[in-house]
Design an enzyme around this catalytic site. Sequence first.
Site, PDB file in Angstrom:
ATOM      1  N   GLU A 170      59.448  75.051  24.511  1.00  0.00           N
ATOM      2  CA  GLU A 170      60.327  75.615  25.539  1.00  0.00           C
ATOM      3  C   GLU A 170      61.716  75.032  25.334  1.00  0.00           C
ATOM      4  O   GLU A 170      61.859  73.812  25.164  1.00  0.00           O
ATOM      5  CB  GLU A 170      59.838  75.270  26.952  1.00  0.00           C
ATOM      6  CG  GLU A 170      60.836  75.792  28.005  1.00  0.00           C
ATOM      7  CD  GLU A 170      60.408  75.646  29.463  1.00  0.00           C
ATOM      8  OE1 GLU A 170      59.195  75.657  29.748  1.00  0.00           O
ATOM      9  OE2 GLU A 170      61.321  75.518  30.306  1.00  0.00           O
ATOM     10  N   GLU A 175      69.893  76.479  32.632  1.00  0.00           N
ATOM     11  CA  GLU A 175      69.047  76.571  33.825  1.00  0.00           C
ATOM     12  C   GLU A 175      69.826  75.941  34.983  1.00  0.00           C
ATOM     13  O   GLU A 175      70.484  74.916  34.805  1.00  0.00           O
ATOM     14  CB  GLU A 175      67.739  75.791  33.588  1.00  0.00           C
ATOM     15  CG  GLU A 175      66.790  75.814  34.773  1.00  0.00           C
ATOM     16  CD  GLU A 175      65.513  74.993  34.541  1.00  0.00           C
ATOM     17  OE1 GLU A 175      65.513  74.106  33.657  1.00  0.00           O
ATOM     18  OE2 GLU A 175      64.533  75.237  35.255  1.00  0.00           O
TER      19      GLU A 175
END
Length: 282
Positions: A170, A175
């Site tokens: 990931e 974010e």
Amino acid sequence: MNARSSLILILLLACHGHAAAVVATPVQSLPVLENAANIEAFEAAPTTTIIPNNSFSSQSAFDASWAYNYPWGTDHNGAARMDKSQSKLDPASNTLTMTAKRVADGSQKPAKQGGKTIAIHYLAGTINARQHITVGKGTTVELAGEFKAPVARGTWPAFWLTAVDGWPPEVDLAEWKGSGKISFNTFNTSSQVAAKDVAYPSPNEFHAIRTVLWDENGSDVGVKFYMDGKLVTTQVGRGFTGKAMYLILDLQMEGSSGSPGPTSDTEYAARGVSVISYKTEK
Ligand SMILES: *[C@@H]1O[C@H](CO)[C@@H](O)[C@H](O)[C@H]1NC(C)=O
Ligand SMILES: *[C@@H]1O[C@H](CO)[C@@H](O)[C@H](O)[C@H]1NC(C)=O
Ligand SMILES: *[C@@H]1O[C@H](CO)[C@@H](O)[C@H](O)[C@H]1NC(C)=O
């Protein structure tokens, strides 16, 4: 000039002409590395466009590169359930806007995630790239776009890569977890994580995000994260080379970004998102 020196001159000119022809003709058989034009053609050829930068400029361009919701469905690990109608294109500005709208408590059945039951408080927008993203041996992948992302408590937009089979890889290309900051993260395991949080200036304006991932040594992938043209941090993902990843743009809510989230509509916009890959320059 006498007859003899004229003959020598003619021979020299003939030889020179012949040599020039020899340099120019064997392009198909032998790369002529001294020739700048040939070098350019040789290096430019392997670049592959995975997502062109105009994929939000029409519905057909969108449909060629993207699908609605998560690759696995409408729910994930927060209080938003994804719904196609919450993602809207503005073709003129090549922009996609995802909107989270509050729904009445209990009006949606809860989500189930990792054995937990999560109450749904919002309908929101998410899209995923139709083509998987893989950093192959000897290759570099570059992802870029401009984002206008909310940072209020309970808002959890992201632009991220996650494993197609198992987990990790990931890489969180960007974010925002309701703290006013932007995070850049790479996961080796759930507990071995490189996480860099920095201030996110003027959330009501677009900011350029660019991420460069390259095969480091046939196994590990190096990742450089840029914001507004400046390198923020460099991280390494163990064993990411050759592993297929989904590319996701989502507006999740609450969860890791705190709660309660906003009662008014929340917007997350992206424009000019692109992905290319090419042979790593040595
Ligand atoms: C989009 O890509 C094209 C080439 O594919 C390039 O000419 C153009 O400058 C790019 N536009 C932006 C805004 O990056
Ligand atoms: C992840 O693994 C790579 C390769 O072993 C290593 O270089 C990197 O530092 C690791 N990341 C963290 C956060 O420990
Ligand atoms: C790649 O480099 C890492 C250290 O950064 C090392 O742990 C790993 O064994 C290397 N892998 C290969 C295939 O050489």
